[in-house]
Design a protein around this motif. Structure first.
Motif, short mmCIF file in Angstrom:
data_model
loop_
_atom_site.label_atom_id
_atom_site.label_comp_id
_atom_site.label_asym_id
_atom_site.label_seq_id
_atom_site.Cartn_x
_atom_site.Cartn_y
_atom_site.Cartn_z
N ALA A 133 0.84 -1.20 0.00
CA ALA A 133 0.00 0.00 0.00
C ALA A 133 0.87 1.25 0.00
N ALA A 134 1.92 1.23 0.82
CA ALA A 134 2.84 2.38 0.85
C ALA A 134 3.56 2.53 -0.49
N ALA A 135 3.92 1.39 -1.10
CA ALA A 135 4.61 1.44 -2.39
C ALA A 135 3.69 2.01 -3.47
N GLN A 136 2.41 1.63 -3.43
CA GLN A 136 1.46 2.17 -4.41
C GLN A 136 1.32 3.68 -4.26
N ARG A 137 1.26 4.14 -3.02
CA ARG A 137 1.17 5.59 -2.80
C ARG A 137 2.44 6.29 -3.26
N TYR A 138 3.56 5.67 -3.03
CA TYR A 138 4.84 6.29 -3.37
C TYR A 138 5.03 6.40 -4.88
N THR A 139 4.55 5.38 -5.61
CA THR A 139 4.79 5.35 -7.06
C THR A 139 3.65 5.95 -7.87
N SER A 140 2.50 6.24 -7.25
CA SER A 140 1.38 6.79 -8.00
C SER A 140 1.63 8.26 -8.33
N THR A 141 1.17 8.66 -9.51
CA THR A 141 1.38 10.04 -9.94
C THR A 141 0.26 10.97 -9.47
N ASP A 142 -0.87 10.42 -9.09
CA ASP A 142 -1.96 11.24 -8.57
C ASP A 142 -2.67 10.45 -7.46
N LYS A 143 -3.74 10.99 -6.97
CA LYS A 143 -4.45 10.35 -5.86
C LYS A 143 -5.43 9.30 -6.36
N GLU A 144 -4.91 8.34 -7.10
CA GLU A 144 -5.75 7.25 -7.57
C GLU A 144 -5.96 6.24 -6.46
N PRO A 145 -7.08 5.51 -6.46
CA PRO A 145 -7.35 4.56 -5.38
C PRO A 145 -6.36 3.40 -5.40
N LEU A 146 -6.18 2.78 -4.25
CA LEU A 146 -5.29 1.63 -4.16
C LEU A 146 -5.85 0.46 -4.97
N ASP A 147 -4.95 -0.31 -5.53
CA ASP A 147 -5.33 -1.51 -6.29
C ASP A 147 -5.62 -2.62 -5.28
N VAL A 148 -6.91 -2.84 -5.01
CA VAL A 148 -7.31 -3.80 -3.97
C VAL A 148 -6.93 -5.22 -4.34
N ASP A 149 -7.08 -5.59 -5.62
CA ASP A 149 -6.71 -6.94 -6.05
C ASP A 149 -5.21 -7.18 -5.86
N ARG A 150 -4.43 -6.17 -6.13
CA ARG A 150 -2.98 -6.29 -5.91
C ARG A 150 -2.68 -6.45 -4.43
N LEU A 151 -3.40 -5.74 -3.58
CA LEU A 151 -3.20 -5.88 -2.13
C LEU A 151 -3.56 -7.28 -1.66
N LYS A 152 -4.64 -7.84 -2.21
CA LYS A 152 -5.03 -9.19 -1.82
C LYS A 152 -3.97 -10.22 -2.22
N SER A 153 -3.46 -10.08 -3.44
CA SER A 153 -2.41 -11.00 -3.89
C SER A 153 -1.16 -10.86 -3.04
N THR A 154 -0.82 -9.62 -2.71
CA THR A 154 0.35 -9.37 -1.88
C THR A 154 0.16 -9.95 -0.49
N ALA A 155 -1.05 -9.87 0.05
CA ALA A 155 -1.32 -10.42 1.37
C ALA A 155 -1.11 -11.93 1.39
N CYS A 156 -1.55 -12.62 0.33
CA CYS A 156 -1.36 -14.07 0.25
C CYS A 156 0.13 -14.41 0.19
N LEU A 157 0.88 -13.64 -0.60
CA LEU A 157 2.32 -13.87 -0.69
C LEU A 157 2.99 -13.63 0.65
N GLY A 158 2.58 -12.56 1.35
CA GLY A 158 3.16 -12.25 2.65
C GLY A 158 2.84 -13.29 3.70
N ALA A 159 1.63 -13.86 3.65
CA ALA A 159 1.24 -14.89 4.62
C ALA A 159 2.16 -16.10 4.51
N VAL A 160 2.51 -16.46 3.28
CA VAL A 160 3.37 -17.63 3.07
C VAL A 160 4.83 -17.29 3.36
N TRP A 161 5.30 -16.20 2.75
CA TRP A 161 6.74 -15.90 2.83
C TRP A 161 7.14 -15.33 4.19
N SER A 162 6.56 -14.19 4.54
CA SER A 162 6.95 -13.54 5.79
C SER A 162 6.30 -14.21 7.00
#
Length: 231
Positions: free
Chosen positions: A73-102
């Motif tokens: 979420a922080a990375a999306q805010r950092y790399t976005s050029t305007d105040k576009e909404p967060l990519d929720v599907d990307r967050l869900k995929s990242t959460a699954c990856l984090g649950a396994v890896w971290s």
């Protein structure tokens, strides 16, 4: 089922692509095998059916998902050029990856290193640091980057990778810079972790470190085209 085009690309990457890709993938396979062996050794030292162990695993999985999600979420805010909404599907995929890896791989690897080399002598602390950094700083970073880019490919993200080969090529391009940055941070932390921090607190302190690192990896993984520095 995987489309025929993607199956063909996997074949090219694994068997007929450049020597760099073959060497990289073989090295990753060896490192991941060592990781699984370490995790198996670590799990053999505890009772996985105990209530306390299940609670620890559940806590690690939840915190791992939360860490990766917050970093992305922080990375999306950092790399976005305007105040576009967060990519929720990307967050869900990242959460699954984090649950396994971290949530599973990283805590078990730290526990395995402690089981293999118990104690706080200089030689054992350095040995444990070499185990964790040897796996996570190289193969670990490569696997998490490749996983994120594979997710982008499967989701058809605009501006993301368009083929499996592009996923691998972009990881090969960036892994050197990522490892250099990793070695500026994690060896010092691991030495402090194994010499000063009690084992019961290591998951918490490592989670704090992993949060900022997850943001960094998310930013790097979102870039598939060569930057001016790496072009």
């Amino acid at each position: 089922n995987m489309p025929a085009r993607h199956r063909s690309e996997w074949y090219d990457i694994l068997f007929t692509h450049s020597k760099m890709n073959n060497l990289t993938l073989r090295a990753i396979a060896v490192l991941m095998t060592l990781t699984l062996l370490c995790i198996t050794a670590s799990n053999a030292a505890v009772n996985p059916s105990s209530v306390a162990t299940k609670a620890i695993i559940r806590r690690n999985v939840i915190s791992g998902a939360a860490i990766f999600t917050a970093g992305d979420a922080a990375a999306q805010r950092y790399t976005s050029t305007d105040k576009e909404p967060l990519d929720v599907d990307r967050l869900k995929s990242t959460a699954c990856l984090g649950a396994v890896w971290s949530g599973i791989v990283v805590p078990n690897l730290y526990a395995a290193a402690e089981n293999v080399l118990p104690g706080r002598s200089k030689s054992r602390v350095l040995g444990k640091m070499l185990i964790t950094c040897g796996v996570l700083s190289t193969g670990g970073n490569y696997v998490t980057m490749l996983s994120r880019r594979m997710i982008q490919l499967m989701r058809g993200v605009e501006g993301g990778p368009t083929s499996l080969r592009e996923c691998v090529d972009s990881c090969n391009r960036d892994i050197g810079h990522v490892v250099v940055d990793d070695l500026k941070l994690w060896p010092a932390y691991d030495i402090m972790c194994f010499s000063l921090i009690p084992p019961r607190l290591r998951t918490f302190t490592t989670a704090i470190m992993s949060s900022s690192w997850a943001m960094y990896i998310s930013i790097v993984s979102s870039r598939t085209a060569p930057s001016e520095e790496t072009a």
